[in-house]
Design an enzyme around this catalytic site. Structure first.
Site, PDB file in Angstrom:
ATOM      1  N   SER A 103       0.846  -1.193   0.000  1.00 30.93           N
ATOM      2  CA  SER A 103       0.000   0.000   0.000  1.00 30.93           C
ATOM      3  C   SER A 103       0.877   1.237   0.000  1.00 30.93           C
ATOM      4  O   SER A 103       1.940   1.260   0.634  1.00 30.93           O
ATOM      5  CB  SER A 103      -0.908   0.027   1.228  1.00 30.93           C
ATOM      6  OG  SER A 103      -1.572   1.272   1.334  1.00 30.93           O
ATOM      7  N   TYR A 155      -1.865  -1.431  10.030  1.00 29.46           N
ATOM      8  CA  TYR A 155      -1.983  -1.885   8.636  1.00 29.46           C
ATOM      9  C   TYR A 155      -0.682  -1.661   7.884  1.00 29.46           C
ATOM     10  O   TYR A 155      -0.180  -2.553   7.182  1.00 29.46           O
ATOM     11  CB  TYR A 155      -3.137  -1.146   7.962  1.00 29.46           C
ATOM     12  CG  TYR A 155      -3.351  -1.500   6.515  1.00 29.46           C
ATOM     13  CD1 TYR A 155      -3.857  -2.747   6.146  1.00 29.46           C
ATOM     14  CD2 TYR A 155      -3.061  -0.586   5.503  1.00 29.46           C
ATOM     15  CE1 TYR A 155      -4.066  -3.075   4.813  1.00 29.46           C
ATOM     16  CE2 TYR A 155      -3.267  -0.898   4.167  1.00 29.46           C
ATOM     17  CZ  TYR A 155      -3.770  -2.133   3.826  1.00 29.46           C
ATOM     18  OH  TYR A 155      -3.966  -2.458   2.511  1.00 29.46           O
TER      19      TYR A 155
END
Length: 249
Positions: free
Chosen positions: A144, A157
């Site tokens: 990401s 995350y």
């Protein structure tokens, strides 16, 4: 072209293939000529819809259920694919989970769930991929762009995705001599249920305004990057993190 021979298509496994980026990727690879295996965790109805869409468009697809973090289940899935199609050429590991909260408030059970799917899952899927991918193949993992943005609330995350990037770049070097590429796609804000869930309109609008292109990414944008890495034009890209984010960073 994705054909191995005139009658034997290349074979792709897409984890998390029933929704979002995974679904769009499965459909794109099928359009590219791959026989596609849609791995899903629990939503058979959505996985079956992907298979139906691919089949209706003239492609070949199969939905299989397997927890990406369960080494026995994933080994069985790869066994089934090899028995059905003769081998595996591309593995796209798109399955992932995300829980957002400041580090001080993040529930540790949620952290463990993210670690299990995003880190252990990447390791388990990667083990099967590197053992079985045929020459000329590709392993494509997902990270990401939040790693570079350092957005508050993303610590848990982002930590899992940092692990994904680290292991992927090492695996690329461990595959020396195998003629298999190993890369990471790191999307920016993309209009999927995973990203949009829990965000208000103001937050979404602010994210959409960040890239110079002034919009959120789409699953199709990301699927196009995967298609490039999986196909012949991407063969000289190896051991890289491609930040597909419209120019945010």
């Amino acid at each position: 072209m994705s054909e191995r021979t005139g009658t034997s298509p290349r074979v792709a496994i897409v984890t998390g293939g029933s929704r979002g980026i995974g679904r769009e990727t499965a459909e794109r690879l099928a359009a590219d000529g791959y026989a596609v295996v849609v791995d899903y965790a629990g939503n058979q109805a959505e996985a079956d819809k992907v298979v139906a869409a691919i089949t209706a468009a003239g492609g070949e697809a199969l939905a299989l259920r397997a927890d990406v973090a369960d080494e026995t289940a994933m080994a069985d899935l790869f066994d089934t694919v090899e028995a059905r199609f003769g081998g595996v050429d591309v593995v796209v590991h798109a399955a992932g989970v995300m829980t957002l909260a400041p580090l001080a408030d993040l529930d540790l059970d949620a952290l463990d769930r993210m670690h299990r799917t995003n880190v252990r899952g990447t390791f388990v899927v990667g083990q099967q991929a590197v053992r079985r991918l045929r020459a000329g193949g590709a392993l494509i993992n997902f990270s990401s762009s939040v790693l570079g943005l350092a957005i508050p609330g993303y610590s848990g995350y982002a930590a899992t995705k940092g692990a994904v990037e680290a292991m992927t770049l090492i695996v690329a070097r461990e595959m020396r001599g195998r003629d298999v590429t190993v890369n990471v796609v790191a999307p920016g804000p993309t209009a999927t249920a995973l990203y949009l869930d829990g965000k208000d309109e103001e937050t979404i609008a602010r994210a959409a305004a960040q890239p110079p292109l002034e919009r959120l990414g789409t699953p199709g944008d990301i699927a196009g990057v995967v298609s490039f890495l999986a196909g012949p034009d991407g063969r000289w890209v190896n051991g890289q993190v491609l930040r597909a984010n419209g120019g945010v960073i």
